[in-house]
Structure formats: C-alpha cells, structure tokens
Design a protein around this motif. Sequence first.
Motif, short mmCIF file in Angstrom:
data_model
loop_
_atom_site.label_atom_id
_atom_site.label_comp_id
_atom_site.label_asym_id
_atom_site.label_seq_id
_atom_site.Cartn_x
_atom_site.Cartn_y
_atom_site.Cartn_z
N LEU A 17 0.88 -1.17 0.00
CA LEU A 17 0.00 0.00 0.00
C LEU A 17 0.91 1.21 0.00
O LEU A 17 1.62 1.46 0.98
CB LEU A 17 -0.90 0.01 1.24
N ILE A 18 0.92 1.93 -1.11
CA ILE A 18 1.90 3.01 -1.27
C ILE A 18 1.23 4.30 -1.72
O ILE A 18 0.10 4.31 -2.21
CB ILE A 18 3.00 2.62 -2.27
N GLY A 19 1.96 5.38 -1.56
CA GLY A 19 1.51 6.68 -2.04
C GLY A 19 2.36 7.12 -3.21
O GLY A 19 3.51 6.72 -3.36
N SER A 20 1.79 7.96 -4.06
CA SER A 20 2.52 8.50 -5.20
C SER A 20 1.90 9.83 -5.59
O SER A 20 0.80 10.17 -5.16
CB SER A 20 2.49 7.52 -6.39
N ILE A 21 2.61 10.59 -6.42
CA ILE A 21 2.05 11.84 -6.92
C ILE A 21 1.72 11.73 -8.40
O ILE A 21 1.37 12.71 -9.03
CB ILE A 21 2.99 13.04 -6.65
N GLN A 22 1.84 10.51 -8.94
CA GLN A 22 1.47 10.24 -10.32
C GLN A 22 0.74 8.91 -10.38
O GLN A 22 1.03 8.00 -9.62
CB GLN A 22 2.71 10.17 -11.23
N LYS A 23 -0.20 8.79 -11.30
CA LYS A 23 -0.90 7.53 -11.49
C LYS A 23 -0.08 6.62 -12.39
O LYS A 23 0.45 7.07 -13.41
CB LYS A 23 -2.28 7.76 -12.11
N ASP A 24 0.00 5.32 -12.00
CA ASP A 24 0.63 4.30 -12.86
C ASP A 24 1.99 4.76 -13.38
O ASP A 24 2.24 4.79 -14.58
CB ASP A 24 -0.28 3.95 -14.04
N GLN A 25 2.90 5.11 -12.47
CA GLN A 25 4.15 5.72 -12.89
C GLN A 25 5.25 4.71 -13.23
O GLN A 25 6.34 5.10 -13.59
CB GLN A 25 4.65 6.69 -11.81
N ASN A 26 5.00 3.42 -13.12
CA ASN A 26 6.04 2.43 -13.38
C ASN A 26 5.44 1.26 -14.15
O ASN A 26 4.52 0.60 -13.67
CB ASN A 26 6.64 1.96 -12.05
N ASP A 27 5.99 0.99 -15.32
CA ASP A 27 5.46 -0.08 -16.18
C ASP A 27 5.66 -1.47 -15.59
O ASP A 27 4.98 -2.42 -15.99
CB ASP A 27 6.11 -0.02 -17.57
N LEU A 28 6.59 -1.61 -14.65
CA LEU A 28 6.87 -2.92 -14.06
C LEU A 28 5.85 -3.30 -12.99
O LEU A 28 5.78 -4.45 -12.59
CB LEU A 28 8.27 -2.93 -13.44
N LEU A 29 5.06 -2.31 -12.55
CA LEU A 29 4.11 -2.53 -11.47
C LEU A 29 2.68 -2.26 -11.91
O LEU A 29 2.44 -1.46 -12.81
CB LEU A 29 4.44 -1.62 -10.27
#
Length: 292
Positions: A144-156
């Motif tokens: 369960l993580i936070g980010s400031i961008q949606k879907d920012q990593n293609d590996l995840l």
Amino acid sequence: MHINDLKYFNQLCIKKSFSKVAKYYDISQPAVSNSLKRLERHFDTTLLIRGNSQKELLITSAGEQLNKHIESIINELQSAEREIVRMNRKSMMLGLSPIIGNIYFTKIAKQIKESSLTRDIITYEAGSNDLEKALITGKLDIALIGSIQKDQNDLLTFLNFAESKFCVFISKDNPLSSRTGIYFSELKDQAFVMFNSSFVHTQALKAFAKNAHFLPKVLFTSIDVNFLMNMVSENIGVTILADIVKPNRPDIVKIPILDDKQPHFYASIAYRSNHLLTESQSSLLEIIKTKL
C-alpha cells in the motif's frame, strides 16, 4: 551458455578483472575466461578486449548492451527466488507506508484477522519510494503506497483507491496560522521539516517549489510523522502532508494549498505486473479492493 556465464560477465563489467571475479565467486581464473568464450560463441561477437595494459579490460558496445539485459535477467532471477521461497513457506510480504498504513490498513485489519490471513502476512514499513523499489526486486509481494502520479512504473500494477491534495501543517504560533488557505509561494520565507527522500512528499515539495519558482529551505528530514509534528508544534518549521493526515496536536493548524497547479497524493495497491498472485495474496487483494 549457462546462467552463471551471465553472472560472471556482469561482474567482469563491474570489476574489470578476471582475477577479482574469480575471487568473488571462489572459482578459478580459467573458469571465468571459458565462461566469456562461451558467451562470445553464443552471440558470435566480441564482448571484451584487453587495453594497452594486460590488466586493463575494455567492454565493447556489444558487451555493454548485453550487460544491460543481464542486469534485468539477474534481477528477475533474484525476484523469482524470493517469491518462490515465500510461496513454499505460504507467506507474503506486505509493504506499508506509515501514513497509508495508519489511516487505511487499520480499516481492513479486522477483516484480515477474521479471514485467518494474519498467519501468512509479514508486514514491512518504509517510505513509498523504497516500497516501490522493494516490489520491483521481489522483496515484497504487495504494498500500500503513495505516489504523486498515477501508474508511474510499467513494471508494477497500481490500483488507486484514494486521492487527496496536500496541505501545509503549521504551528499556531506562526503568523500564517490564521489563514484559511495559502498559496505555496507565500511559504518562501518559511523553513521546512519534511519526510526524507524515501517518501513521495519530497517529490511533492519539489513540484510545488518548481511551480512557485523558489528553493525551499529544509532544516530537518525524518521518517517519523510524529517527529515532524513535534517540530511543527514548536514552530521550528512547516511541513506539507497529504490532506488525509490529521494534526495530532491541538497547537498545529492544517491549511489547504490554493495553487491551481499542484501535485495530488494517490493511495494505491501495487504489485509486480508479472507476479502470479497466490490464493492468499488474491484474498488479501480482494479485501483491500472492497474495503478501501
């Protein structure tokens, strides 16, 4: 070609020495040389050449390209080993960022307990940036993580379940505390106390500062939200946190940031896109998706 050939070549690229690679893997130097020859036969190219000095090794362009792929292959192998060990032990590693864990995980903890999943789960707490790296390397199964961008990593794979803006947390002794809203540019003369770089709040601060055209003065960083709150309470500095956070002391004021252009905080479930979820992991994912 063997898997170890790839590992030996990767270390050759790093150490630039046959003898050092042989010592690193506790094998003979001819074994490293034969491994290189197998790779060069397999790819029908020269991967490494000796420089002017007999001890100097130069990696060719083909060798550098191969090593980039080898790094990915080694990472995938290590991830697979970790995941299979946990599958055999019927355990899962669940990553929690402190803020999301405190606010959201507590909402699903009771159902997880009732479903008997608690015996399978090992929790690991860290900043969201570190959790993301741990997911990619296979050290975690779900986070369960936070980010400031949606879907920012293609590996995840990210499943967003909450979104909020950021607010300024400020001492009641600060002259700005009476404001009902504030533009980030008005914080130019304020000192900041912030989460360290393992948290996305650092990225949010940089985004705000870039739009406001000033470099914020950060006095202290920490991994502990209580430390930040105590520093704010003593009027040592101000901090920015996601709006989902509530002040834990009566002498702290939370003020919305009014900027039209500003980063948002996204709370998400994340896991490796190529990770095959076990039955217990799928059950946990379903609880999270339905309850959050």
